[in-house]
Every structure is written in C-alpha cells, then in structure tokens.
Design a protein around this motif. Structure first.
Motif, PDB file in Angstrom:
ATOM      1  N   GLY A 164       0.665  -1.188   0.161  1.00 55.43           N
ATOM      2  CA  GLY A 164      -0.099   0.081   0.133  1.00 55.43           C
ATOM      3  C   GLY A 164       0.836   1.336   0.056  1.00 55.43           C
ATOM      4  O   GLY A 164       0.555   2.405  -0.711  1.00 55.43           O
ATOM      5  N   ILE A 192       2.266   1.803  -3.527  1.00 54.34           N
ATOM      6  CA  ILE A 192       1.029   2.184  -4.509  1.00 54.34           C
ATOM      7  C   ILE A 192       0.993   3.666  -4.195  1.00 54.34           C
ATOM      8  O   ILE A 192       0.800   4.595  -5.230  1.00 54.34           O
ATOM      9  CB  ILE A 192      -0.002   1.327  -4.503  1.00 54.34           C
ATOM     10  CG1 ILE A 192       0.162  -0.207  -4.823  1.00 54.34           C
ATOM     11  CG2 ILE A 192      -1.267   2.090  -5.365  1.00 54.34           C
ATOM     12  CD1 ILE A 192      -0.767  -1.001  -4.744  1.00 54.34           C
ATOM     13  N   GLN A 193       0.804   4.007  -2.844  1.00 56.67           N
ATOM     14  CA  GLN A 193       0.539   5.483  -2.473  1.00 56.67           C
ATOM     15  C   GLN A 193       1.712   6.599  -2.905  1.00 56.67           C
ATOM     16  O   GLN A 193       1.460   7.453  -3.403  1.00 56.67           O
ATOM     17  CB  GLN A 193       0.295   5.646  -1.085  1.00 56.67           C
ATOM     18  CG  GLN A 193      -0.152   6.768  -0.456  1.00 56.67           C
ATOM     19  CD  GLN A 193       1.031   7.767  -0.211  1.00 56.67           C
ATOM     20  OE1 GLN A 193       2.284   7.385  -0.099  1.00 56.67           O
ATOM     21  NE2 GLN A 193       0.558   9.141  -0.368  1.00 56.67           N
ATOM     22  N   THR A 219       1.046   6.938  -6.640  1.00 51.31           N
ATOM     23  CA  THR A 219      -0.208   7.533  -7.206  1.00 51.31           C
ATOM     24  C   THR A 219      -0.541   8.564  -6.470  1.00 51.31           C
ATOM     25  O   THR A 219      -1.381   9.560  -7.029  1.00 51.31           O
ATOM     26  CB  THR A 219      -1.266   6.684  -7.240  1.00 51.31           C
ATOM     27  OG1 THR A 219      -1.443   6.158  -5.732  1.00 51.31           O
ATOM     28  CG2 THR A 219      -0.704   5.213  -8.046  1.00 51.31           C
ATOM     29  N   SER A 221      -3.769   8.640  -1.779  1.00 53.43           N
ATOM     30  CA  SER A 221      -3.661   8.337  -0.199  1.00 53.43           C
ATOM     31  C   SER A 221      -5.081   7.795   0.357  1.00 53.43           C
ATOM     32  O   SER A 221      -4.803   6.649   0.786  1.00 53.43           O
ATOM     33  CB  SER A 221      -3.070   9.373   0.831  1.00 53.43           C
ATOM     34  OG  SER A 221      -1.813   9.610   0.441  1.00 53.43           O
ATOM     35  N   VAL A 263      -5.954   4.315  -1.609  1.00 53.22           N
ATOM     36  CA  VAL A 263      -5.213   3.271  -1.279  1.00 53.22           C
ATOM     37  C   VAL A 263      -5.421   2.786   0.033  1.00 53.22           C
ATOM     38  O   VAL A 263      -5.729   1.643   0.507  1.00 53.22           O
ATOM     39  CB  VAL A 263      -3.769   3.623  -1.278  1.00 53.22           C
ATOM     40  CG1 VAL A 263      -2.833   2.543  -0.879  1.00 53.22           C
ATOM     41  CG2 VAL A 263      -3.375   4.014  -2.915  1.00 53.22           C
ATOM     42  N   TYR A 264      -5.461   3.700   1.057  1.00 55.05           N
ATOM     43  CA  TYR A 264      -5.589   3.230   2.612  1.00 55.05           C
ATOM     44  C   TYR A 264      -6.892   2.809   2.951  1.00 55.05           C
ATOM     45  O   TYR A 264      -7.075   1.800   3.727  1.00 55.05           O
ATOM     46  CB  TYR A 264      -5.008   4.261   3.602  1.00 55.05           C
ATOM     47  CG  TYR A 264      -3.711   4.446   3.190  1.00 55.05           C
ATOM     48  CD1 TYR A 264      -2.584   3.441   3.591  1.00 55.05           C
ATOM     49  CD2 TYR A 264      -3.007   5.534   2.932  1.00 55.05           C
ATOM     50  CE1 TYR A 264      -1.176   3.614   3.443  1.00 55.05           C
ATOM     51  CE2 TYR A 264      -1.451   5.790   2.682  1.00 55.05           C
ATOM     52  CZ  TYR A 264      -0.499   4.784   2.989  1.00 55.05           C
ATOM     53  OH  TYR A 264       0.525   4.976   2.833  1.00 55.05           O
TER      54      TYR A 264
END
Length: 203
Positions: free
Chosen positions: A157, A160-161, A164, A167, A170-171
């Motif tokens: 995660g 990816i955050q 991209t 936030s 993703v979270y």
C-alpha cells in the motif's frame, strides 16, 4: 496480502510452540527456567514491538546474525506473540485441577502423556477465545513490519501510494482488506474450535 497471511500463520504456529514450552517451564520447571521465562515475558511485554523488530533487523547484525526483511519480521512476530501467549496458556494450565493430573499418574501415564492429554488440550480449550483474539491482533500488528521493507500488505500500500499519491483510495482499500482478513480469521478460528474442542466438559 499473501505475505501478510504467511507471516501471520507462521508466527501463530511458531509462537504457540514457544508459548506452550515457556508456559510448561514457568508452571513446572526449575527456578532458573522460571526466571528466564519471566525475564523474556517482561522484556517483550514492556517494550514496543517497533523497537523489537528494529533490534532484530538492525541490532543483531552487530553480533553477526543477519535476517532478510521477511525472516526478521517472522522472528519478531513469533517472539512477540510467544510472550503474550505464554501468559494466556499458563493461566489455562493452572486452571487444570490437580486431581486430574493425579488420576493420570494413577493410570500409569508418563509425564509427557499427562501434559499432552490431560493438561494441554483442556487448557487450550479454556483459553482458546483469548488466544485467538491475540492471534487476530498479531495479524493486524504485522502491518508494522513494513518499516524494515518486509513485503507485506502495508508495504504494498505504501508503494502504491508513493507512486499515485492517492492516499485516501489506497488506505481505504488496505483498511478493507485487513478488515476482511480479521473477520475471515475469526470465522476460521470458530470452525477450528468446533472441530478440535467439541467434546463435553468434565463434571
């Protein structure tokens, strides 16, 4: 997610073995063994898990002991849950009536057989809810291992955050996955309880 599951189940199994051994040593071992177990429990329960994993991953190499990030994560989780589970299992062992142990001795059972059949299984049945709650907490705690670059769900995660900058999205997804894992573990433990401990309580 698979790495998170592997780390969690690996630590649960190894931690249970550690806990049973330590609980046996604390309840029936010689004084030096009890002191060592008490020291282990106090050190782990009174220090942050983050510091424990830093010590294992960054500190032990000074002594020539090096682990990969995932292995260090497994060792840290095992050591941590082992200390907490020791006290849970110890309480279960101490709940076993002495008369049951004496009955096993009268039947000619060996000490190992008495511990395995008369002490451990009833003790685990007694503390099973508390033990499984600790295991679910362990799975959630495993998210901390991302700080040493272990390739778990939280680390994915974070990667990816950082790419991209999404936030919230993703979270939100990561939170949902951890929630599904926790609920799934709870269901699995309920099934195991019915299969492994479904026998009448002694009167």
């Amino acid at each position: 997610m698979l790495v998170t599951i592997e780390l969690s189940f690996g630590a649960m199994l190894l931690g249970t073995v550690v806990a049973i051994a330590c609980a046996a040593g604390k309840t029936g071992g010689p004084a030096p063994v009890r002191w060592l177990v008490d020291a282990y429990i106090e050190i782990i329960r009174n220090t942050p898990f983050l510091i424990q994993i830093f010590f294992i991953f960054f500190g032990l190499p000074a002594l020539g002991i090096r682990f990969s990030p995932n292995t260090a994560a497994l060792v840290a989780l095992t050591v941590n849950v082992g200390a907490y589970a020791t006290e849970i299992i110890r309480a279960g062992i101490e709940s076993i009536q002495k008369g049951q142990v004496e009955a096993g001795t009268a039947l000619g059972l060996k000490r190992v057989q008495i511990f395995r059949y008369i002490v451990v299984k009833p003790a685990l049945r007694t503390v099973y809810p508390a033990l499984t709650s600790q295991f679910i907490y362990l799975m959630l705690t495993s998210s901390v291992v991302s700080v040493i670059s272990a390739t778990d769900l939280a680390a994915a995660g974070n990667d990816i955050q950082s790419q991209t900058f999404a936030s919230f999205e993703v979270y939100l997804v990561i939170t949902g996955i951890y929630l599904v894992l926790a609920v799934g573990l709870s269901g699995l433990f309920s099934v195991i309880e019915r299969l492994a401990f479904n026998y009448p309580l002694s009167r």
